[in-house]
Design a protein around this motif. Structure first.
Motif, PDB file in Angstrom:
ATOM      1  N   ILE A 118       0.861  -1.177   0.000  1.00  0.00           N
ATOM      2  CA  ILE A 118       0.000   0.000   0.000  1.00  0.00           C
ATOM      3  C   ILE A 118       0.900   1.231   0.000  1.00  0.00           C
ATOM      4  CG2 ILE A 118      -0.226   0.145   2.524  1.00  0.00           C
ATOM      5  CD1 ILE A 118      -3.224   0.882   2.018  1.00  0.00           C
ATOM      6  N   ASP A 119       0.468   2.277  -0.685  1.00  0.00           N
ATOM      7  CA  ASP A 119       1.287   3.475  -0.829  1.00  0.00           C
ATOM      8  C   ASP A 119       1.166   4.365   0.399  1.00  0.00           C
ATOM      9  OD1 ASP A 119       2.036   2.632  -3.302  1.00  0.00           O
ATOM     10  OD2 ASP A 119       0.764   4.038  -4.420  1.00  0.00           O
ATOM     11  N   VAL A 120       2.281   4.976   0.764  1.00  0.00           N
ATOM     12  CA  VAL A 120       2.298   6.049   1.751  1.00  0.00           C
ATOM     13  C   VAL A 120       2.564   7.342   0.999  1.00  0.00           C
ATOM     14  CG1 VAL A 120       3.427   7.006   3.784  1.00  0.00           C
ATOM     15  CG2 VAL A 120       3.111   4.528   3.580  1.00  0.00           C
ATOM     16  N   ARG A 121       1.641   8.289   1.118  1.00  0.00           N
ATOM     17  CA  ARG A 121       1.761   9.574   0.445  1.00  0.00           C
ATOM     18  C   ARG A 121       1.785  10.666   1.513  1.00  0.00           C
ATOM     19  NH1 ARG A 121       0.628   8.735  -5.030  1.00  0.00           N
ATOM     20  NH2 ARG A 121       0.341  10.966  -5.369  1.00  0.00           N
ATOM     21  N   VAL A 122       2.638  11.654   1.295  1.00  0.00           N
ATOM     22  CA  VAL A 122       2.804  12.752   2.238  1.00  0.00           C
ATOM     23  C   VAL A 122       2.424  14.046   1.543  1.00  0.00           C
ATOM     24  CG1 VAL A 122       4.441  14.045   3.646  1.00  0.00           C
ATOM     25  CG2 VAL A 122       4.589  11.554   3.529  1.00  0.00           C
ATOM     26  N   ASN A 123       1.396  14.706   2.069  1.00  0.00           N
ATOM     27  CA  ASN A 123       0.869  15.933   1.455  1.00  0.00           C
ATOM     28  C   ASN A 123       0.620  15.736  -0.039  1.00  0.00           C
ATOM     29  OD1 ASN A 123       0.819  17.399   3.855  1.00  0.00           O
ATOM     30  ND2 ASN A 123       2.947  18.088   3.605  1.00  0.00           N
ATOM     31  N   GLY A 124       0.105  14.563  -0.373  1.00  0.00           N
ATOM     32  CA  GLY A 124      -0.282  14.257  -1.745  1.00  0.00           C
ATOM     33  C   GLY A 124       0.795  13.635  -2.593  1.00  0.00           C
ATOM     34  N   ALA A 125       2.069  13.678  -2.170  1.00  0.00           N
ATOM     35  CA  ALA A 125       3.177  13.143  -2.966  1.00  0.00           C
ATOM     36  C   ALA A 125       3.543  11.742  -2.498  1.00  0.00           C
ATOM     37  CB  ALA A 125       4.389  14.065  -2.856  1.00  0.00           C
ATOM     38  N   GLN A 126       3.857  10.893  -3.453  1.00  0.00           N
ATOM     39  CA  GLN A 126       4.244   9.531  -3.143  1.00  0.00           C
ATOM     40  C   GLN A 126       5.555   9.509  -2.355  1.00  0.00           C
ATOM     41  OE1 GLN A 126       2.794   6.640  -3.692  1.00  0.00           O
ATOM     42  NE2 GLN A 126       4.421   5.126  -3.496  1.00  0.00           N
ATOM     43  N   LEU A 127       5.560   8.820  -1.190  1.00  0.00           N
ATOM     44  CA  LEU A 127       6.775   8.654  -0.397  1.00  0.00           C
ATOM     45  C   LEU A 127       7.366   7.261  -0.589  1.00  0.00           C
ATOM     46  CD1 LEU A 127       8.742   9.795   1.762  1.00  0.00           C
ATOM     47  CD2 LEU A 127       7.261   8.729   3.483  1.00  0.00           C
ATOM     48  N   LYS A 128       6.545   6.234  -0.435  1.00  0.00           N
ATOM     49  CA  LYS A 128       7.020   4.864  -0.563  1.00  0.00           C
ATOM     50  C   LYS A 128       5.824   3.920  -0.641  1.00  0.00           C
ATOM     51  CE  LYS A 128       9.260   4.614   3.388  1.00  0.00           C
ATOM     52  NZ  LYS A 128       9.964   4.019   4.564  1.00  0.00           N
ATOM     53  N   SER A 129       6.107   2.662  -1.019  1.00  0.00           N
ATOM     54  CA  SER A 129       5.129   1.585  -0.907  1.00  0.00           C
ATOM     55  C   SER A 129       5.558   0.692   0.247  1.00  0.00           C
ATOM     56  CB  SER A 129       5.038   0.774  -2.199  1.00  0.00           C
ATOM     57  OG  SER A 129       4.435   1.534  -3.227  1.00  0.00           O
ATOM     58  N   VAL A 130       4.616   0.314   1.079  1.00  0.00           N
ATOM     59  CA  VAL A 130       4.914  -0.475   2.271  1.00  0.00           C
ATOM     60  C   VAL A 130       4.316  -1.866   2.103  1.00  0.00           C
ATOM     61  CG1 VAL A 130       4.591  -0.665   4.766  1.00  0.00           C
ATOM     62  CG2 VAL A 130       4.986   1.578   3.724  1.00  0.00           C
ATOM     63  N   LEU A 136      -2.590   6.656   3.445  1.00  0.00           N
ATOM     64  CA  LEU A 136      -2.457   5.271   3.010  1.00  0.00           C
ATOM     65  C   LEU A 136      -3.409   5.087   1.845  1.00  0.00           C
ATOM     66  CD1 LEU A 136      -2.403   3.483   6.492  1.00  0.00           C
ATOM     67  CD2 LEU A 136      -0.457   3.885   4.980  1.00  0.00           C
ATOM     68  N   GLN A 137      -2.868   4.760   0.664  1.00  0.00           N
ATOM     69  CA  GLN A 137      -3.686   4.760  -0.552  1.00  0.00           C
ATOM     70  C   GLN A 137      -3.426   3.488  -1.364  1.00  0.00           C
ATOM     71  OE1 GLN A 137      -4.257   8.489  -2.671  1.00  0.00           O
ATOM     72  NE2 GLN A 137      -3.746   7.476  -4.606  1.00  0.00           N
ATOM     73  N   VAL A 138      -4.492   2.946  -1.918  1.00  0.00           N
ATOM     74  CA  VAL A 138      -4.424   1.751  -2.744  1.00  0.00           C
ATOM     75  C   VAL A 138      -3.962   2.134  -4.145  1.00  0.00           C
ATOM     76  CG1 VAL A 138      -5.742  -0.145  -3.750  1.00  0.00           C
ATOM     77  CG2 VAL A 138      -6.233   0.630  -1.408  1.00  0.00           C
ATOM     78  N   SER A 139      -2.894   1.478  -4.613  1.00  0.00           N
ATOM     79  CA  SER A 139      -2.413   1.738  -5.973  1.00  0.00           C
ATOM     80  C   SER A 139      -2.822   0.645  -6.945  1.00  0.00           C
ATOM     81  CB  SER A 139      -0.892   1.894  -5.974  1.00  0.00           C
ATOM     82  OG  SER A 139      -0.285   0.741  -5.442  1.00  0.00           O
ATOM     83  N   PHE A 140      -3.075  -0.570  -6.437  1.00  0.00           N
ATOM     84  CA  PHE A 140      -3.626  -1.623  -7.285  1.00  0.00           C
ATOM     85  C   PHE A 140      -4.224  -2.701  -6.388  1.00  0.00           C
ATOM     86  CE2 PHE A 140       0.071  -4.318  -6.560  1.00  0.00           C
ATOM     87  CZ  PHE A 140       1.095  -3.403  -6.411  1.00  0.00           C
ATOM     88  N   THR A 141      -5.166  -3.445  -6.956  1.00  0.00           N
ATOM     89  CA  THR A 141      -5.905  -4.444  -6.182  1.00  0.00           C
ATOM     90  C   THR A 141      -5.663  -5.858  -6.682  1.00  0.00           C
ATOM     91  OG1 THR A 141      -7.836  -4.121  -7.598  1.00  0.00           O
ATOM     92  CG2 THR A 141      -7.734  -2.827  -5.547  1.00  0.00           C
TER      93      THR A 141
END
Length: 794
Positions: free
Chosen positions: A138-150, A197-202
């Motif tokens: 799952i993606d971690v985004r900070v103030n809208g910008a991609q930081l990392k995938s966890v 925490l944002q879903v990038s693919f399922t």
């Protein structure tokens, strides 16, 4: 530590306002479950406000993180819950609510309330068809910008079937849904930063359910102490985790003991495939976010990472300090015989400080005899069994300022099996979401203190706080039963107690059991305690008898059924006990009548009724006020609201139904967990069984006073697994428990599952206080067996 009873044998308070004491800081006020369509503007989930176990001033563990619940965050996902029904996904979420993300672009977004450079989040993914779990990210985004995938996984969750459970999705009873993972941001984010925490693919997982996130400012790594041995530079351990470092760390520990030097674990992830044995040594790391021991033997799966003292039979270990590192295991199943705990063995005069224990069987299972052990400032997460268990003669030992979440069994337990546990303490701990059994429990023990803790969200087969003569080896003959003075002071319980899937009725938030033998001769003081939004009853007695109970300055605010659920005899005093928001109009359920003796002091209200309810039917729980207990007002009222109880007789009137239910009962013998109390507990699925191949055997019920009993109904469990059998027995009566007269001569009585597995014995109505059933034979099993004995005057 609390397995359900085995199946039948085949072929046979502080009185202050809630707002003052909890400082809820609730951020949502709606009560309906809302679906927010993907792509809609950010909105908070329409969650039901619920008190947080981390916001209780002066109680529980002082934790280094700020917690945020997903259901109060900005999201375009789907709120699930609130729901406390066992087996449902929200039932195991903190506050019984969470947010499910099931499409690309769906997210939960948290706004930092303090600077943070790290996050731990609790989540659930579905199992796979094989029961081995699935991996995703799952993606971690900070103030809208991609930081990392966890990376996230479900391989440490999803258990099925009956105790001790399995990993077969084709079985019934799915549970243990959630897991946790942690990540560092790489820099400190300021308060007000939005972390998503944002879903990038399922493709890897169709859903991601987010429960909560804990944000913290992790300090810089701790350097090597002067003079310490280094497991890497001095002994060649591999900090990348590629090579097995078990032997090299063990060599460092052994050298530290012989040389009198500390042993240092620098930053790194170290593969450890068996126990590191410690004695008279300090083993310390760079901090639990930096120094990690992990691993499991590739072929001998009963071997895994763990730091153990020598067992008592080997002389035990002493003067050990373990601090500032993590043990993160790889245990994916529960096998009780496997020694795959993070901490184990016997550790006298020893300290565990600032450890992170995750994905092992138990955080710490300490086996005595041992003395003067302390665990403090520690996190225990995602275990398959207990968080901590003081087992087999642990004395003068403490767990304090420790945070436990998502244990697979009791959160913090003491079990005095065969050797007394004496003068142990559980203080200032926060214990949340034990998936089975209790938040905090002592099985037997002398002079035990359980104080200043917070307990929340018990799931099934247990309550928040449990004091009991239960489990093998707990009895007065060995000096291991509940004795001395037990102090339960200044504890807060939130949404504790739940349904027991064996008993089919609710277990109370604070409950007592005399299954092995009555609790007697001990003093149990429950003082300055808050019991909030209990799932079923607030206070509960069951099995055998529980005496010496004293409730002082206890606040009961919200109970799904009753304030008191009395299913066994006992004696208790109540002073300044105030109950509000009790779901049932009659706040007491008591079918044992005068067998439960109440002494009322001053300052009580809201929990007493004369007569109490005795319905024979357990009501469905009603969780009060949308999940938030009401009551209280501004300030800190020290006087209870409302008038005290009206004067009246202490004991309820005699009942006219089953005179034996909940009464004191003894047996000539019993095996395993099949104690005599099962025969009078009102539950047809539990049963008493005597010692095998040892007739005659007897069961004696004290009716409390002499009664003209004309009919005794005997029952066995109704399941078809119990084949038809004939038990040969006689019925005797006595007024003094000394001289017995025959009320019904010995005869065979047939129990047939097709007709309810019951047998009725008619009696002449001779007055008797004590009824004794004497068994001399059983065609279905070589022992006496009864699930219920019922006595009637008509």
């Amino acid at each position: 530590m609390t397995p359900p009873p085995p199946p039948p044998r085949p072929g046979r308070i502080l009185r202050r306002s809630l707002s003052a004491s909890l400082a809820l800081a609730l951020t949502a006020l709606a009560a309906a479950t809302t679906l927010v369509v993907t792509g809609a503007p950010p909105a908070a989930a329409a969650a039901v406000p619920a008190p947080s176990p981390l916001n209780v001033p002066g109680r529980g563990a002082t934790v280094p993180f700020k917690e945020q619940e997903a259901e109060y965050a900005a999201t375009n996902g789907t709120l699930i819950g609130p729901n406390r029904l066992y087996g449902s996904l929200p039932s195991e979420a903190s506050g019984r609510q969470a947010v499910t993300l099931d499409a690309v672009g769906e997210y939960v977004e948290f706004t930092l309330t303090a600077p943070a450079n790290a996050m731990t989040f609790r989540y659930s993914l579905p199992d796979n068809a094989a029961g081995t779990g699935r991996d995703a990210s799952i993606d971690v985004r900070v103030n809208g910008a991609q930081l990392k995938s966890v990376p996230v996984t479900s391989k440490y969750g999803w258990y099925y079937g009956g105790y001790p459970f399995n990993n077969n999705p084709g079985d019934t009873n799915p549970h243990h849904f959630y897991d946790e993972t942690r990540t560092m941001f790489g820099s400190t984010l300021a308060a007000g930063t939005k972390v998503r925490l944002q879903v990038s693919f399922t493709a890897q997982s169709p859903t991601f359910t987010i429960d909560l996130a804990d944000f913290e400012q992790v300090a810089a790594p701790i350097g090597k102490p002067s003079g310490a041995l280094d497991v890497v530079s001095d002994f060649g351990a591999d900090p990348t985790g590629a090579a097995d470092s078990t032997a090299k760390i063990q060599a460092a520990v052994d050298a530290g003991r012989t040389q009198g030097r500390e042993v240092y674990i620098p930053q790194g992830t170290f593969k450890v495939q068996d126990h590191i044995i410690v004695d008279k040594v300090t083993l310390r790391g760079a901090g639990p976010w930096y120094s990690v021991l992990t691993g499991r033997h590739l072929t001998e799966r009963h071997k895994a990472v763990g730091v153990y003292g020598k067992y008592a039979s080997q002389g035990g270990s002493s003067n050990v300090t373990l601090r500032d590192f993590a043990i993160i295991g790889d245990i994916r199943e529960r096998i009780d015989d496997d020694q795959v705990n993070a901490i184990g063995g016997s550790l006298s005069d020893s300290v565990v400080d600032n450890l992170w224990l995750q994905h092992t069987k138990c955080g710490a299972w300490l086996t005595g005899p041992m003395n003067n052990f302390t665990m403090k400032n520690t996190r225990i997460l995602d275990q398959t069994a207990d968080g901590v268990n003081f087992h087999y003669g642990v004395t003068n030992s403490t767990v304090t300022n420790t945070f436990v979440r998502n244990s697979g069994d009791d959160g913090l337990a003491m079990w005095a099996e065969n050797i007394p546990n004496v003068n142990n303490k559980f203080t200032f701990n926060t214990v949340i979401l034990p998936i089975l059994a209790n938040n905090i429990v002592t099985y037997g023990g002398k002079d035990i203190t359980i104080s200043d803790n917070v307990m929340a969200d018990s799931i099934t087969n247990g309550g928040g706080l449990h004091i009991a003569n239960r489990y093998p080896g707990v009895n007065s003959g060995r000096g291991t039963a509940v004795s001395g003075t037990h102090t339960a002071a200044r504890n807060t319980l939130i949404r504790t107690g739940n349904n027991d899937y064996n008993w089919k009725f609710g277990v109370g938030a604070v409950w007592f059991s005399g299954l092995n033998e009555p609790i007697q001769g001990a003093t149990i003081n429950v003082t300055d305690t808050e019991i909030l939004d209990s799932s079923y009853a607030a206070i509960h007695l069951i099995e055998g008898a529980s005496n010496g109970l004293n409730f002082n300055r206890v606040k009961i605010d919200g109970a799904g059924t009753y304030a008191l659920q009395i299913q066994s005899p006992g004696r208790a005093t109540f002073t300044d006990v105030v109950a509000t928001n009790i779901a049932q109009s009659n706040p007491i359920h008591n079918c044992v009548g005068a067998g439960f003796q109440i002494t009322r002091g001053s300052g009580n209200s809201g929990w007493y009724a004369d007569p109490p309810a005795c319905t024979g039917v357990w009501p469905d729980p009603v969780w009060t006020n949308g999940g938030v207990p009401g009551g209280g007002g501004p300030g800190d009222p020290t006087d209870p609201p409302g008038p005290t109880d009206p004067p009246g007789p202490t004991d309820p009137p005699e009942e006219t139904g089953n005179l034996a239910q909940g009464r004191a009962v003894t047996a000539s013998s019993h095996v395993d967990v099949y104690g005599a109390g099962n025969a009078v507990d009102g539950n047809p699925n539990s049963y008493w069984e005597s010692r095998n191949n040892a007739f005659p055997q007897s069961l004696t019920v004290d009716l409390g006073s002499a009664k003209a009993v004309k009919r005794v109904v005997l029952k066995l469990p109704p399941q078809a697994a119990w084949a038809t059998r004939t038990q040969t027995l006689s019925v005797l009566g006595s007024t003094d428990n000394s001289t017995y007269n025959t009320l019904k001569a010995s005869a065979g009585h047939t129990f047939n599952p097709s007709s309810g597995n019951t047998a009725t014995v008619t009696l002449p109505g001779t007055s008797a206080r004590y009824l004794r059933l004497t068994f001399t034979g059983n065609t279905g099993w070589p022992a006496a067996q009864l699930s219920e004995v019922e006595a009637y005057t008509s």
